[in-house]
Design a protein around this motif. Structure first.
Motif, PDB file in Angstrom:
ATOM      1  N   HIS A   1     -58.442   5.529  55.556  1.00 30.61           N
ATOM      2  CA  HIS A   1     -58.203   4.147  56.006  1.00 30.61           C
ATOM      3  C   HIS A   1     -57.750   3.222  54.874  1.00 30.61           C
ATOM      4  O   HIS A   1     -56.789   2.471  55.017  1.00 30.61           O
TER       5      HIS A   1
ATOM      6  N   MET B 220     -54.245   3.924  53.530  1.00 30.63           N
ATOM      7  CA  MET B 220     -53.158   3.552  54.428  1.00 30.63           C
ATOM      8  C   MET B 220     -53.006   2.039  54.418  1.00 30.63           C
ATOM      9  O   MET B 220     -53.950   1.317  54.159  1.00 30.63           O
ATOM     10  N   LYS B 221     -51.793   1.581  54.732  1.00 28.70           N
ATOM     11  CA  LYS B 221     -51.558   0.146  54.634  1.00 28.70           C
ATOM     12  C   LYS B 221     -51.002  -0.460  55.913  1.00 28.70           C
ATOM     13  O   LYS B 221     -50.945  -1.672  56.039  1.00 28.70           O
TER      14      LYS B 221
ATOM     15  N   GLY C 131     -50.163  -2.091  59.482  1.00 30.46           N
ATOM     16  CA  GLY C 131     -50.920  -3.069  60.263  1.00 30.46           C
ATOM     17  C   GLY C 131     -50.846  -2.782  61.746  1.00 30.46           C
ATOM     18  O   GLY C 131     -50.216  -1.821  62.187  1.00 30.46           O
ATOM     19  N   LEU C 132     -51.488  -3.668  62.491  1.00 30.26           N
ATOM     20  CA  LEU C 132     -51.623  -3.480  63.928  1.00 30.26           C
ATOM     21  C   LEU C 132     -50.274  -3.410  64.653  1.00 30.26           C
ATOM     22  O   LEU C 132     -50.049  -2.514  65.458  1.00 30.26           O
ATOM     23  N   LEU C 133     -49.366  -4.328  64.339  1.00 31.73           N
ATOM     24  CA  LEU C 133     -48.085  -4.355  65.050  1.00 31.73           C
ATOM     25  C   LEU C 133     -47.258  -3.123  64.732  1.00 31.73           C
ATOM     26  O   LEU C 133     -46.689  -2.480  65.611  1.00 31.73           O
TER      27      LEU C 133
ATOM     28  N   ASN D  24     -48.409  -0.275  63.858  1.00 33.72           N
ATOM     29  CA  ASN D  24     -49.050   0.834  64.569  1.00 33.72           C
ATOM     30  C   ASN D  24     -48.662   0.848  66.036  1.00 33.72           C
ATOM     31  O   ASN D  24     -48.347   1.886  66.599  1.00 33.72           O
ATOM     32  N   GLY D  25     -48.685  -0.334  66.647  1.00 33.00           N
ATOM     33  CA  GLY D  25     -48.425  -0.433  68.078  1.00 33.00           C
ATOM     34  C   GLY D  25     -47.017  -0.020  68.453  1.00 33.00           C
ATOM     35  O   GLY D  25     -46.801   0.631  69.463  1.00 33.00           O
ATOM     36  N   PHE D  26     -46.046  -0.391  67.609  1.00 35.32           N
ATOM     37  CA  PHE D  26     -44.663  -0.018  67.898  1.00 35.32           C
ATOM     38  C   PHE D  26     -44.311   1.341  67.311  1.00 35.32           C
ATOM     39  O   PHE D  26     -43.257   1.871  67.579  1.00 35.32           O
ATOM     40  N   PHE D  27     -45.221   1.887  66.524  1.00 35.13           N
ATOM     41  CA  PHE D  27     -45.007   3.181  65.866  1.00 35.13           C
ATOM     42  C   PHE D  27     -43.672   3.208  65.135  1.00 35.13           C
ATOM     43  O   PHE D  27     -42.866   4.112  65.278  1.00 35.13           O
TER      44      PHE D  27
ATOM     45  N   THR E   5     -45.151   3.455  60.021  1.00 32.31           N
ATOM     46  CA  THR E   5     -46.358   4.113  60.533  1.00 32.31           C
ATOM     47  C   THR E   5     -46.164   5.623  60.615  1.00 32.31           C
ATOM     48  O   THR E   5     -47.047   6.390  60.219  1.00 32.31           O
ATOM     49  N   ILE E   6     -45.005   6.064  61.107  1.00 30.79           N
ATOM     50  CA  ILE E   6     -44.748   7.507  61.213  1.00 30.79           C
ATOM     51  C   ILE E   6     -44.803   8.146  59.828  1.00 30.79           C
ATOM     52  O   ILE E   6     -45.460   9.165  59.614  1.00 30.79           O
TER      53      ILE E   6
ATOM     54  N   GLU F  45     -48.385   8.289  58.663  1.00 32.36           N
ATOM     55  CA  GLU F  45     -49.166   9.310  59.363  1.00 32.36           C
ATOM     56  C   GLU F  45     -48.854  10.701  58.812  1.00 32.36           C
ATOM     57  O   GLU F  45     -49.751  11.515  58.622  1.00 32.36           O
TER      58      GLU F  45
ATOM     59  N   PHE G 127     -47.592   0.803  73.766  1.00 37.13           N
ATOM     60  CA  PHE G 127     -48.178   0.062  72.661  1.00 37.13           C
ATOM     61  C   PHE G 127     -49.615   0.538  72.420  1.00 37.13           C
ATOM     62  O   PHE G 127     -50.021   0.808  71.289  1.00 37.13           O
TER      63      PHE G 127
ATOM     64  N   SER H  96     -55.163   1.691  63.112  1.00 39.76           N
ATOM     65  CA  SER H  96     -55.988   0.674  63.771  1.00 39.76           C
ATOM     66  C   SER H  96     -56.906   1.299  64.811  1.00 39.76           C
ATOM     67  O   SER H  96     -58.082   0.951  64.899  1.00 39.76           O
TER      68      SER H  96
END
Lengths: 260, 353
Positions: A107, A110-111, A113-115, A117-120, A124-125, A128, B189, B198
């Motif tokens: 955790h 990793m850096k 953020g939520l947005l 992550n949400g849009f991947f 984020t890829i 991961e 999402f 998250s």
């Protein structure tokens, strides 16, 4: 000792309610050493680990690590400072599989953020995949390959403890706190964990504070031993010298009937 | 997920893909074609049900993130929906604002409410937290009712259909596709959130807060982020619902609405996104099914007045049955059926997930 000091515990006291749990404990932990913390049940070993890792705040004293006093810090600040720990009762995240448990240890590394992550998004890829690679090294190191996608709650107890160790290693700490890693394990599993501890010390060069009840393991592996009894330090030193100390033997085994 | 044998991945990136095999691509394609063709075959009644399912799904998946993943119990869900609906209604009545203003405004108000009423979660747990979110519901509904009576909309507020440019969204067919796109976006999402950093932090907090903090998760921040994410998505669904119904009134946002959403995630299966989908379909269709059954059984006219009470009671009954008999919810049932067919004609349960 001429080795550099990694963690310095100075006169730590802890009282919860009216109960004095630790009183005035001081010792140093040197860089790259495997320090065993032993003592009878209720001596305050786990409480001392909790003080270091920020779960308890000691009522007095200082814990110096990289020029920072950890005694008044929260546990995520301690984690950020580079200290990871395992727990006596594994404390895995039971709704995650082994891979997710280990990734959760990443955790702080990793850096995203939520947005993101949400849009991947690409970030984020990329993250991961990168951290999956790091975690796969730990899976290989701890021989957890066949459990990768198994729910952690369903694993045998001994394996759960290894996963807990893996989650701590995934944090890439400088100092590792192990709370009775071999408790509840059979001989075979204990030998595995002994091998892992030695490899962590020699290959990864981590400093380790190791709470342990198995005196044979402690005598074989530890560089130095600190003995606690009723919240005070009663001995500190090399294994052979500490384990033959009469006060230590007395605190563990009591005195022979009629010896007095 | 269980696989038939003979399928191997060769990169970690491949392990991140949502649709993993050719068979699954095929099923997905069939599903998409089915969803696109559906409105052209379905009756207006079925089309309305489908749109309702899609719009409810946004709120249900939001509650799933908040309660099912982050473990924060909220009984204020109807409050978030009402907030979105009232922001839309008030902006429309006072400033004649178009949808591209009301939609983000609803989200913004949702975010603010999420922060304010997420704050108690830093101190409270379980039932106590549930109670503080319940208070939020009453505050929002009270403020809505107050607005209605002061401005003389005592019977409710009528909202004109939204328009984008010269194009007015009124046709049920257009609404269906709009709701479908919104639901799919919300689902994607959420799926992405729970499979990355998250989501893992949220599950860590739900499973063991002390340990989550010890691995470096900023617990207060992530609790609030769960509340804000859930509240924003729910308020947006409230805004869309207001436009879809064309009418906003306090009666629609009773505590029963919250219970319906809680029922969706429990009956569907806590801690799974698929559970939110199955649960929403089940709960939205249940009253109509009970109606249909009543008509099929030719219930005497004097008993039809009790239909509403029967619907209420059946929710409670079904929730209890699920909690006792199948705590994993519809998802567990679904997985059992799927695994049976993957392995057919063998009986052994697959290993792993």
């Amino acid at each position: 000792m001429d080795k550099p000091i990694d963690l310095s515990i100075k006169a730590i006291s802890l009282a919860i309610g009216g109960l004095k749990i630790l009183s005035g404990i001081s010792f140093d932990v040197y860089k790259g050493e495997l320090l065993a913390l032993i003592g009878p049940n209720g001596a305050g070993k786990t409480s001392l680990l909790n003080c270091i890792s920020g779960i308890y705040n000691p009522t007095g004293g200082e814990i110096l690590f990289n020029g920072m006093d950890l005694a008044r810090r929260t546990s995520h600040e301690v984690a950020e400072a580079g200290i990871a720990r395992t727990f006596q009762l594994t404390e895995l995240f039971k709704h995650m599989n082994v891979l997710q448990n280990l990734l959760s240890g990443r955790h702080l590394k990793m850096k995203s953020g939520l947005l993101s992550n949400g849009f991947f998004w690409g970030k984020t890829i990329k993250e991961e995949v990168e951290h999956r690679q790091a975690v796969e090294k730990i899976i290989e190191f701890l021989e957890l390959g066949k459990y990768r996608k198994t729910e952690s709650a369903g694993l045998p107890y001994g394996t759960q403890k290894i996963v807990g160790l893996g989650r701590a290693l995934a944090m890439e700490p400088q100092l590792l706190l192990l709370d009775e890693p071999s408790a509840g394990m059979n001989r075979q599993e204990k030998e595995d964990i002994a091998r892992f501890i030695l490899r962590i010390k020699h290959e990864m060069g981590l400093t380790i504070i190791w709470v342990e009840h198995d005196m044979q393991l402690v005598g074989d592996l530890a560089d130095r031993i600190v003995v606690l009894n009723f919240g005070t330090k009663i001995a500190e030193g090399k294994p052979d010298q500490v384990l033959s100390d009469p006060t230590v033997i007395e605190s563990y085994l009591g005195t022979r009937a009629g010896a007095k | 997920m269980a696989f038939a044998s003979g399928y191997f991945k060769t990169s970690y990136k491949a392990d991140l893909s949502l649709v993993e095999t050719r068979t699954r691509w095929l099923f997905l394609a069939i599903l998409i074609i089915g969803l696109i063709c559906f409105p052209f075959i379905a009756s207006p009644f079925l089309l309305d049900l489908a749109s309702q399912v899609c719009l409810s799904l946004i709120g249900a998946v939001a509650l799933m993130l908040l309660t099912g993943y982050a473990g924060q119990i909220s009984l204020g869900h109807a409050g978030f929906i009402a907030a979105g609906a009232y922001v839309t209604a008030i902006l429309f009545k006072e400033f004649n604002a178009p949808i591209w203003v009301t939609l983000p405004a609803s989200g913004l108000v949702g975010a603010i409410l999420g922060i304010i009423f997420g704050l108690p979660s830093l101190r409270l747990k379980g039932v106590y937290l549930a109670l503080s979110t319940l208070a939020m519901h009453f505050i929002v509904v009270y403020m809505g009712a107050e607005y209605e009576s002061r401005r003389g909309f005592a019977t409710g507020i009528v909202i004109k259909p939204p328009s984008i440019g010269p194009f007015i969204i009124r046709d049920p067919l257009v609404w269906y596709f709009l709701a479908l796109i919104a639901a799919v976006a919300a689902l994607l999402f959420s799926i992405n959130l729970v499979r990355s950093r998250s989501g893992r932090a949220w599950v860590a907090i739900r499973d063991r807060e002390v340990v989550a903090e010890a691995i470096g998760v900023k617990v207060p921040l992530y609790k609030l982020s769960a509340f804000v994410t859930g509240a924003v998505m729910t308020s947006i669904s409230g805004c869309l619902f207001a436009y879809y119904r064309g009418f906003v009134s306090v009666e629609a946002y009773s505590l029963f609405l919250t219970i319906q959403y809680v029922a969706m995630i429990i009956i569907g299966g806590l801690g799974t996104i698929l559970g939110a989908v199955l649960g929403t379909i089940f709960v939205v269709l249940l009253p109509y099914t009970i109606d249909a059954v009543g008509r099929a059984l030719q219930v005497p006219a004097r008993l039809t007045t009790y239909m509403f009470a029967i619907q209420y009671a059946s929710f409670g009954l079904i929730m209890i049955i699920f909690l006792v008999v199948e705590p994993g919810g519809l998802v567990a049932v679904w997985n059992r059926i799927r695994n049976y067919f993957i392995l057919w004609p063998f009986k052994r349960r697959p290993m792993g997930r």
